[in-house]
Design an enzyme around this catalytic site. Structure first.
Site, mmCIF file in Angstrom:
data_model
loop_
_atom_site.group_PDB
_atom_site.id
_atom_site.type_symbol
_atom_site.label_atom_id
_atom_site.label_comp_id
_atom_site.label_asym_id
_atom_site.label_seq_id
_atom_site.Cartn_x
_atom_site.Cartn_y
_atom_site.Cartn_z
ATOM 1 N N TYR A 154 -53.182 -10.826 130.840
ATOM 2 C CA TYR A 154 -51.810 -10.635 131.336
ATOM 3 C C TYR A 154 -51.502 -11.581 132.510
ATOM 4 O O TYR A 154 -50.456 -12.235 132.539
ATOM 5 C CB TYR A 154 -51.635 -9.170 131.750
ATOM 6 C CG TYR A 154 -50.252 -8.783 132.199
ATOM 7 C CD1 TYR A 154 -49.231 -8.586 131.270
ATOM 8 C CD2 TYR A 154 -49.952 -8.596 133.550
ATOM 9 C CE1 TYR A 154 -47.954 -8.210 131.684
ATOM 10 C CE2 TYR A 154 -48.687 -8.227 133.967
ATOM 11 C CZ TYR A 154 -47.688 -8.029 133.027
ATOM 12 O OH TYR A 154 -46.430 -7.671 133.429
ATOM 13 N N ALA A 156 -52.955 -14.386 133.259
ATOM 14 C CA ALA A 156 -52.912 -15.783 132.785
ATOM 15 C C ALA A 156 -51.560 -16.062 132.124
ATOM 16 O O ALA A 156 -50.960 -17.116 132.331
ATOM 17 C CB ALA A 156 -54.044 -16.053 131.802
#
Ligand code: NDP
Length: 246
Positions: A154, A156
């Protein structure tokens, strides 16, 4: 009614933050196209907007599928007019510690949160370039800037959205198209409601304003960025987090 005559697409526009953004855009006069994987729910929200005097159309849209994205944009150009406003709001979480994270959970989160914004952004810019105006708002997250335990996929995706926002802003600026991101902190929606009470209590301690945000706090900022009042703002990340990150 400062958005009268504008056509806006909100991905994941029928639930949580997206629903509030859709309703507020409609209140400001835009014809809102609400996308969602749950077509029935999107239809019900569009119906309620129309009942309240607004303009709304529901579409089935899984943003991770390039063919569905293409179909929706073709339909907008054919049945309405080229798109004026895009809000890349669709997002999912599939949390787990890095060492245990399954490859499919990484792939799914990146496909919806980041590739979805790329696919929709690409189509939107093509339509906006022709009319030499437009506004795109990407919904990132405070954890895209800070990182977060158990959210490698998430965080990233949300950090990636910030890079995507800045590149899109640079490439689209010569055609008078603005691209910005908003990065909410902790907002009370389905996504956060299931969190452990102890974690919520700890989070609250980190918010100087002392309370969680509401979807409307995000919607107001998105509608401002989509409006002519924000015409000179591009490539920016606006944090909406009660002071959690300064
Ligand atoms: P919700 O879980 O309440 O809603 C998620 C939305 O995403 C739904 O409308 C859902 O539509 C849509 N969605 C999920 N998968 C897809 C897909 N494949 N294609 C299209 N739409 C999809 O979350 P929130 O409202 O809280 O979150 C909205 C955005 O804000 C997300 O990007 C999230 O990451 C971000 N955000 C949220 C924060 C919070 O504290 N709540 C904080 C920071 C950022 P459907 O139901 O039709 O599948």
């Amino acid at each position: 009614m400062e958005l009268k005559g504008k056509v806006a697409l909100v991905t994941g526009g029928a639930r949580g933050i997206g629903q509030f953004i859709s309703e507020e855009l409609a209140r400001q006069g835009a014809h809102v196209v609400l996308g969602g994987t749950n077509a029935e729910r999107a239809g019900a929200v569009a119906e309620s907007i129309v009942k309240n005097g607004g303009q709304a159309t529901a579409v089935k849209l899984d943003v991770s599928r390039a063919s569905e994205v293409q179909e929706v944009f073709d339909r907008i150009a054919k049945e309405m007019k080229p798109l004026d406003i895009l809000v890349n709001n669709a997002g999912i979480t599939k949390d787990g510690l890095l060492v245990r994270m399954k490859e499919e959970d990484w792939d799914q989160v990146l496909a919806v949160n980041l590739k979805g914004a790329f696919l929709c952004g690409q189509q939107a810019v093509k339509q906006m370039m022709r009319q030499k105006q437009g506004a795109i708002v990407n919904i990132s997250s405070v954890v895209g800037a800070t990182g977060n335990f158990g959210q490698a996929n998430y965080t990233a995706s949300k950090a990636g959205l910030i890079g995507l926002t800045k590149t899109m802003a640079r490439e689209a600026a010569p055609r008078n198209i603005t691209v910005n991101a908003v990065a909410p902190g902790f907002i009370d929606t389905d996504m956060t409601r299931g969190m452990d009470d102890k974690i919520k209590e700890e989070l609250l301690q980190k918010i100087p304003l002392g309370y969680f945000g509401t979807p409307m706090d995000v919607a107001h900022c998105v509608v401002f960025l989509a409006s002519g009042r924000a015409r000179y703002i591009t490539g920016q990340v606006i944090h909406i987090n009660g002071g959690m990150l300064m």
